[in-house]
Motif scaffolding. Sequence first.
Motif, PDB file in Angstrom:
ATOM      1  N   ARG A 136      20.947   0.088 -79.208  1.00 47.67           N
ATOM      2  CA  ARG A 136      20.510   1.443 -78.867  1.00 47.67           C
ATOM      3  C   ARG A 136      19.997   1.415 -77.435  1.00 47.67           C
ATOM      4  O   ARG A 136      19.097   0.661 -77.094  1.00 47.67           O
ATOM      5  CB  ARG A 136      19.420   1.919 -79.825  1.00 47.67           C
ATOM      6  N   MET A 137      20.568   2.297 -76.588  1.00 42.11           N
ATOM      7  CA  MET A 137      20.259   2.274 -75.161  1.00 42.11           C
ATOM      8  C   MET A 137      19.463   3.481 -74.693  1.00 42.11           C
ATOM      9  O   MET A 137      18.886   3.452 -73.609  1.00 42.11           O
ATOM     10  CB  MET A 137      21.556   2.143 -74.361  1.00 42.11           C
ATOM     11  N   ALA A 166      12.349  -3.610 -74.099  1.00 46.48           N
ATOM     12  CA  ALA A 166      11.924  -2.227 -73.929  1.00 46.48           C
ATOM     13  C   ALA A 166      10.659  -1.985 -74.731  1.00 46.48           C
ATOM     14  O   ALA A 166      10.442  -2.565 -75.790  1.00 46.48           O
ATOM     15  CB  ALA A 166      13.026  -1.283 -74.391  1.00 46.48           C
ATOM     16  N   GLY A 167       9.807  -1.108 -74.220  1.00 48.35           N
ATOM     17  CA  GLY A 167       8.591  -0.739 -74.934  1.00 48.35           C
ATOM     18  C   GLY A 167       8.925   0.054 -76.170  1.00 48.35           C
ATOM     19  O   GLY A 167      10.061   0.495 -76.371  1.00 48.35           O
ATOM     20  N   PRO A 168       7.958   0.277 -77.029  1.00 47.72           N
ATOM     21  CA  PRO A 168       8.224   0.932 -78.297  1.00 47.72           C
ATOM     22  C   PRO A 168       8.736   2.355 -78.163  1.00 47.72           C
ATOM     23  O   PRO A 168       9.413   2.846 -79.039  1.00 47.72           O
ATOM     24  CB  PRO A 168       6.849   0.906 -78.996  1.00 47.72           C
ATOM     25  N   SER A 169       8.432   3.035 -77.065  1.00 46.31           N
ATOM     26  CA  SER A 169       8.863   4.420 -76.917  1.00 46.31           C
ATOM     27  C   SER A 169       9.991   4.562 -75.909  1.00 46.31           C
ATOM     28  O   SER A 169      10.387   5.669 -75.571  1.00 46.31           O
ATOM     29  CB  SER A 169       7.674   5.290 -76.480  1.00 46.31           C
ATOM     30  N   ARG A 170      10.532   3.440 -75.407  1.00 40.90           N
ATOM     31  CA  ARG A 170      11.582   3.514 -74.411  1.00 40.90           C
ATOM     32  C   ARG A 170      12.745   2.611 -74.791  1.00 40.90           C
ATOM     33  O   ARG A 170      12.588   1.621 -75.488  1.00 40.90           O
ATOM     34  CB  ARG A 170      11.055   3.129 -73.025  1.00 40.90           C
ATOM     35  N   ALA A 171      13.909   2.996 -74.299  1.00 45.63           N
ATOM     36  CA  ALA A 171      15.116   2.198 -74.456  1.00 45.63           C
ATOM     37  C   ALA A 171      15.654   1.905 -73.061  1.00 45.63           C
ATOM     38  O   ALA A 171      15.232   2.524 -72.082  1.00 45.63           O
ATOM     39  CB  ALA A 171      16.136   2.961 -75.307  1.00 45.63           C
ATOM     40  N   LEU A 173      19.512  -0.068 -62.558  1.00 43.26           N
ATOM     41  CA  LEU A 173      20.615  -0.278 -63.491  1.00 43.26           C
ATOM     42  C   LEU A 173      20.718  -1.739 -63.900  1.00 43.26           C
ATOM     43  O   LEU A 173      20.951  -2.054 -65.074  1.00 43.26           O
ATOM     44  CB  LEU A 173      21.917   0.196 -62.852  1.00 43.26           C
ATOM     45  N   ASP A 174      20.539  -2.652 -62.959  1.00 39.83           N
ATOM     46  CA  ASP A 174      20.608  -4.072 -63.290  1.00 39.83           C
ATOM     47  C   ASP A 174      19.495  -4.471 -64.260  1.00 39.83           C
ATOM     48  O   ASP A 174      19.693  -5.283 -65.160  1.00 39.83           O
ATOM     49  CB  ASP A 174      20.531  -4.916 -62.021  1.00 39.83           C
ATOM     50  N   ALA A 175      18.292  -3.882 -64.071  1.00 43.34           N
ATOM     51  CA  ALA A 175      17.200  -4.151 -65.009  1.00 43.34           C
ATOM     52  C   ALA A 175      17.569  -3.666 -66.409  1.00 43.34           C
ATOM     53  O   ALA A 175      17.261  -4.328 -67.403  1.00 43.34           O
ATOM     54  CB  ALA A 175      15.925  -3.477 -64.524  1.00 43.34           C
ATOM     55  N   ALA A 176      18.221  -2.517 -66.502  1.00 44.01           N
ATOM     56  CA  ALA A 176      18.660  -2.004 -67.805  1.00 44.01           C
ATOM     57  C   ALA A 176      19.709  -2.916 -68.428  1.00 44.01           C
ATOM     58  O   ALA A 176      19.667  -3.217 -69.621  1.00 44.01           O
ATOM     59  CB  ALA A 176      19.190  -0.581 -67.654  1.00 44.01           C
ATOM     60  N   LEU A 177      20.658  -3.363 -67.618  1.00 42.91           N
ATOM     61  CA  LEU A 177      21.694  -4.256 -68.138  1.00 42.91           C
ATOM     62  C   LEU A 177      21.106  -5.575 -68.625  1.00 42.91           C
ATOM     63  O   LEU A 177      21.611  -6.188 -69.571  1.00 42.91           O
ATOM     64  CB  LEU A 177      22.731  -4.534 -67.049  1.00 42.91           C
ATOM     65  N   GLY A 178      20.022  -6.002 -67.994  1.00 45.35           N
ATOM     66  CA  GLY A 178      19.349  -7.231 -68.436  1.00 45.35           C
ATOM     67  C   GLY A 178      18.842  -7.145 -69.855  1.00 45.35           C
ATOM     68  O   GLY A 178      18.694  -8.170 -70.530  1.00 45.35           O
ATOM     69  N   GLN A 179      18.553  -5.943 -70.318  1.00 41.88           N
ATOM     70  CA  GLN A 179      18.088  -5.752 -71.696  1.00 41.88           C
ATOM     71  C   GLN A 179      19.249  -5.689 -72.680  1.00 41.88           C
ATOM     72  O   GLN A 179      19.017  -5.595 -73.898  1.00 41.88           O
ATOM     73  CB  GLN A 179      17.280  -4.464 -71.790  1.00 41.88           C
ATOM     74  N   HIS A 214      18.976   8.621 -78.772  1.00 45.67           N
ATOM     75  CA  HIS A 214      20.142   8.361 -79.627  1.00 45.67           C
ATOM     76  C   HIS A 214      19.672   7.854 -80.990  1.00 45.67           C
ATOM     77  O   HIS A 214      19.124   6.752 -81.109  1.00 45.67           O
ATOM     78  CB  HIS A 214      21.062   7.331 -78.992  1.00 45.67           C
ATOM     79  N   THR A 215      19.918   8.646 -82.010  1.00 46.39           N
ATOM     80  CA  THR A 215      19.476   8.288 -83.362  1.00 46.39           C
ATOM     81  C   THR A 215      20.646   8.046 -84.308  1.00 46.39           C
ATOM     82  O   THR A 215      20.435   7.777 -85.486  1.00 46.39           O
ATOM     83  CB  THR A 215      18.575   9.389 -83.934  1.00 46.39           C
ATOM     84  N   GLY A 216      21.861   8.170 -83.820  1.00 47.84           N
ATOM     85  CA  GLY A 216      23.030   7.991 -84.668  1.00 47.84           C
ATOM     86  C   GLY A 216      23.501   6.557 -84.712  1.00 47.84           C
ATOM     87  O   GLY A 216      22.844   5.637 -84.208  1.00 47.84           O
ATOM     88  N   PRO A 217      24.690   6.328 -85.296  1.00 48.97           N
ATOM     89  CA  PRO A 217      25.241   4.965 -85.370  1.00 48.97           C
ATOM     90  C   PRO A 217      25.676   4.471 -84.003  1.00 48.97           C
ATOM     91  O   PRO A 217      25.904   5.261 -83.070  1.00 48.97           O
ATOM     92  CB  PRO A 217      26.433   5.127 -86.316  1.00 48.97           C
TER      93      PRO A 217
END
Length: 305
Positions: A40-41, A20-25, A296-302, A45-48
């Motif tokens: 972190r997805m 993921a890029g620096p500004s994206r999850a 969604l599959d691209a996200a799961l790849g990360q 989301h900044t919590g635990p």
Amino acid sequence: MAGSLGLSLGFGPGAARRRAGPSRAPLDGLALYAAHGLRRMFSAHTGPLLRARRGSDHAQADFGPRGDGWLDIAALLAWGGSASVFLVTLYDQTGNDRHAGQSSAGAQPRLVQAGSAELGPGGRPVALFDGIDDWLAISDSLAFSQAQANLTLAAVVARTGVNAAAGNQQIVYAPSGGTSVLTRASLALFAADGYRAVAGGRRLDTDAFTRVTAADALAPGIWGRLIGRVRYGAAQADIVVNGASTSGPFQTAGTSANTVQGARVLIGATNTNGEPFSGGLSAVLLAQTALDVAALDAALGQMLP
């Protein structure tokens, strides 16, 4: 068994893994009902990421991500010392507070075995389900499958072998309401299908369960990006395994049953029909829409560990 997921689970050089890029999850821009994982997805989301229990004294503590977004395993190991560490809660990263937890110590998945972290082939942390009685329940999820035209269930997992307790292995399970234990929606590995991933469910509590099965089995030690879409309104169900998609007919068109579920959505097993998952897990996602499977599959790849 500690560290076995990193030693035995292969990860081919051509497997999808994107940074993921620096500004994206990974999940930025996707609308989800709940999202749980060991990295972190969402940028927001900044919590635990999770709450852990130390086996030596049963102390509990929250742990967040390190700089690359994955669970700070160094902090977890420093806190755990030579003890084993177990997963109490995976926090919902959508902001909906649908956390996945397990209060019973004996049913909590393992993060660390005697000071050695459970790791995937890329050296990233995973939660290890023992295939006997480990499971998590998602809070505030009784209405997940109520009166819905579409549901999407997704996970990143690797099974360690044949389940000793039951032939099938449930990864995500949404039970029906009423007095009978019926499946509303499910993402699982079925022994009768050679441990191929299956997705399906019921439109009504009285309807027969309909499922679609992936073309290839998920062999032990191979990490799978699994997506199951139950499209009640279109009378179709889809299963996607590592980018390969299979679709099939799903009963008659209409919404899912307009009653609440009999129990919360469960991860890793069911506490009703004894089909626990045996293996590693790094993420579970739920949506009340038919999400785009390519995105969604691209996200799961990360989220491959």
